[in-house]
Design a protein around this motif. Structure first.
Motif, PDB file in Angstrom:
ATOM      1  N   THR A 123      -3.738  10.413  -7.082  1.00 40.29           N
ATOM      2  CA  THR A 123      -3.600   9.905  -5.720  1.00 40.29           C
ATOM      3  C   THR A 123      -4.356  10.806  -4.763  1.00 40.29           C
ATOM      4  O   THR A 123      -4.232  12.031  -4.826  1.00 40.29           O
ATOM      5  CB  THR A 123      -2.120   9.841  -5.296  1.00 40.29           C
ATOM      6  N   CYS A 130     -11.197  11.279  -5.797  1.00 39.12           N
ATOM      7  CA  CYS A 130     -10.628  10.013  -6.249  1.00 39.12           C
ATOM      8  C   CYS A 130     -10.885   9.771  -7.735  1.00 39.12           C
ATOM      9  O   CYS A 130     -10.149   9.015  -8.381  1.00 39.12           O
ATOM     10  CB  CYS A 130     -11.185   8.867  -5.417  1.00 39.12           C
ATOM     11  N   ASP A 189      -8.071   8.279   6.696  1.00 36.16           N
ATOM     12  CA  ASP A 189      -8.166   6.821   6.760  1.00 36.16           C
ATOM     13  C   ASP A 189      -6.909   6.129   6.228  1.00 36.16           C
ATOM     14  O   ASP A 189      -6.760   4.920   6.394  1.00 36.16           O
ATOM     15  CB  ASP A 189      -9.378   6.322   5.960  1.00 36.16           C
ATOM     16  N   TYR A 190      -6.013   6.900   5.599  1.00 33.67           N
ATOM     17  CA  TYR A 190      -4.791   6.294   5.050  1.00 33.67           C
ATOM     18  C   TYR A 190      -3.763   6.019   6.139  1.00 33.67           C
ATOM     19  O   TYR A 190      -3.299   4.898   6.312  1.00 33.67           O
ATOM     20  CB  TYR A 190      -4.189   7.189   3.972  1.00 33.67           C
ATOM     21  N   ASN A 191      -3.404   7.069   6.867  1.00 36.13           N
ATOM     22  CA  ASN A 191      -2.508   6.888   8.017  1.00 36.13           C
ATOM     23  C   ASN A 191      -2.575   8.105   8.922  1.00 36.13           C
ATOM     24  O   ASN A 191      -3.243   9.101   8.607  1.00 36.13           O
ATOM     25  CB  ASN A 191      -1.065   6.564   7.592  1.00 36.13           C
ATOM     26  N   ALA A 231       0.990   4.434  -3.047  1.00 30.30           N
ATOM     27  CA  ALA A 231       0.689   5.834  -2.850  1.00 30.30           C
ATOM     28  C   ALA A 231       1.720   6.693  -3.551  1.00 30.30           C
ATOM     29  O   ALA A 231       2.914   6.444  -3.496  1.00 30.30           O
ATOM     30  CB  ALA A 231       0.679   6.152  -1.348  1.00 30.30           C
ATOM     31  N   LEU A 256       0.826  -1.197   0.000  1.00 27.42           N
ATOM     32  CA  LEU A 256       0.000   0.000   0.000  1.00 27.42           C
ATOM     33  C   LEU A 256       0.861   1.249   0.000  1.00 27.42           C
ATOM     34  O   LEU A 256       0.570   2.220  -0.694  1.00 27.42           O
ATOM     35  CB  LEU A 256      -0.916   0.001   1.221  1.00 27.42           C
ATOM     36  N   PHE A 279      -4.615   5.732  -6.885  1.00 28.20           N
ATOM     37  CA  PHE A 279      -4.633   5.236  -5.519  1.00 28.20           C
ATOM     38  C   PHE A 279      -5.510   6.153  -4.704  1.00 28.20           C
ATOM     39  O   PHE A 279      -5.353   7.384  -4.739  1.00 28.20           O
ATOM     40  CB  PHE A 279      -3.222   5.203  -4.932  1.00 28.20           C
ATOM     41  N   CYS A 280      -6.444   5.591  -3.963  1.00 26.73           N
ATOM     42  CA  CYS A 280      -7.400   6.376  -3.205  1.00 26.73           C
ATOM     43  C   CYS A 280      -7.545   5.792  -1.808  1.00 26.73           C
ATOM     44  O   CYS A 280      -7.820   4.601  -1.673  1.00 26.73           O
ATOM     45  CB  CYS A 280      -8.759   6.390  -3.927  1.00 26.73           C
ATOM     46  N   ALA A 281      -7.333   6.614  -0.789  1.00 23.14           N
ATOM     47  CA  ALA A 281      -7.459   6.126   0.587  1.00 23.14           C
ATOM     48  C   ALA A 281      -7.900   7.256   1.507  1.00 23.14           C
ATOM     49  O   ALA A 281      -7.724   8.408   1.210  1.00 23.14           O
ATOM     50  CB  ALA A 281      -6.128   5.559   1.057  1.00 23.14           C
ATOM     51  N   LEU A 323      -5.091  10.914  -0.542  1.00 23.35           N
ATOM     52  CA  LEU A 323      -4.809  10.337   0.776  1.00 23.35           C
ATOM     53  C   LEU A 323      -5.493  11.181   1.841  1.00 23.35           C
ATOM     54  O   LEU A 323      -5.333  12.404   1.866  1.00 23.35           O
ATOM     55  CB  LEU A 323      -3.300  10.298   1.044  1.00 23.35           C
TER      56      LEU A 323
END
Length: 226
Positions: free
Chosen positions: A201, A196, A206-208, A16, A12, A224-226, A203
């Motif tokens: 990308t 998204c 919810d990603y970190n 990103a 993951l 990439f979608c988070a 972020l």
């Protein structure tokens, strides 16, 4: 099971396009602009960049084209603009590559502004940004010798912290992402989903943990979608 979890986490992080690879890694690679200042790169403007400028003009976006510049340490920004007026004020913006500026403008106009009015019942009057261009590496990118340049270092990313509405409310990612107000949560769901579909990308919180207070949007690798 532990090994499998680590492999998934690393995959993951590799997907990103930018920002912090993992929340536990906080050492920032030593990437900075050269002390002597940027070097202007002279060359013809690519056709794609010319078309992007034309697209902004057609959409009545006020902007200033910027020279291509090499800031050192791999931080090179080409085909960039300084956004002056997209219809609503945006704080803290520096240079942005034109495709990012074009996509960002469309997102604000056709996703954020309508969602604010329809879901929150008030007009959008300001977008609060944490900035666009910044010469730095990706946190957790392998240390100073092998650090990868952040998309921010290419003028290809922007971080959004929140929005101000006409009724005086300040709707911020930090407090609104998991707000007790279902309308605020729905607002962020809608604009995140729209982002998204537009950016390479995205972020968010919810990603970190590093993204607890902003949405990172870039036009680098992905999707990439988070």
């Amino acid at each position: 099971m532990r090994v499998g979890f680590l492999l998934v986490s690393l995959l993951l992080a590799g997907c990103a396009g930018d920002d912090d690879a993992r929340p536990s890694e906080t050492r920032r690679p030593v990437i900075r602009e050269r002390a002597s200042g940027p070097i202007t790169l002279n060359g013809p403007t690519p056709r794609e960049t010319q078309q992007c400028f034309a697209d902004l003009s057609r959409e009545r976006v006020r902007y200033s084209p910027l020279p291509d510049r090499d800031f050192g340490s791999g931080c090179i920004v080409t085909g960039a603009v300084q956004l002056l007026d997209i219809g609503v004020p945006v704080t803290n913006l520096k240079s942005m590559r034109c495709p990012l500026a074009r996509t960002f403008t469309a997102w604000v106009r056709f996703a954020v502004a309508p969602a604010a009015k329809q879901i929150l019942g008030s007009e959008l009057v300001r977008v609060e940004s944490f900035g666009s261009y910044s010469c730095r590496g990706i946190i957790g990118g392998g240390g100073p010798s092998g650090a990868r340049i952040s998309e921010h270092g290419l003028g290809n990313a922007v971080d959004i912290g929140g929005f101000v509405l006409a009724d005086g409310r300040k709707v911020r990612v930090e407090t609104g992402w998991k707000s007790d107000d279902p309308a605020v949560r729905r607002f962020f769901e809608v604009i995140h989903d729209s982002a998204c579909k537009r950016f390479r990308t995205v972020l968010g919180p919810d990603y970190n943990a590093a993204h607890y207070n902003h949405l990172h949007l870039d036009m680098g690798r992905g999707p990439f979608c988070a």
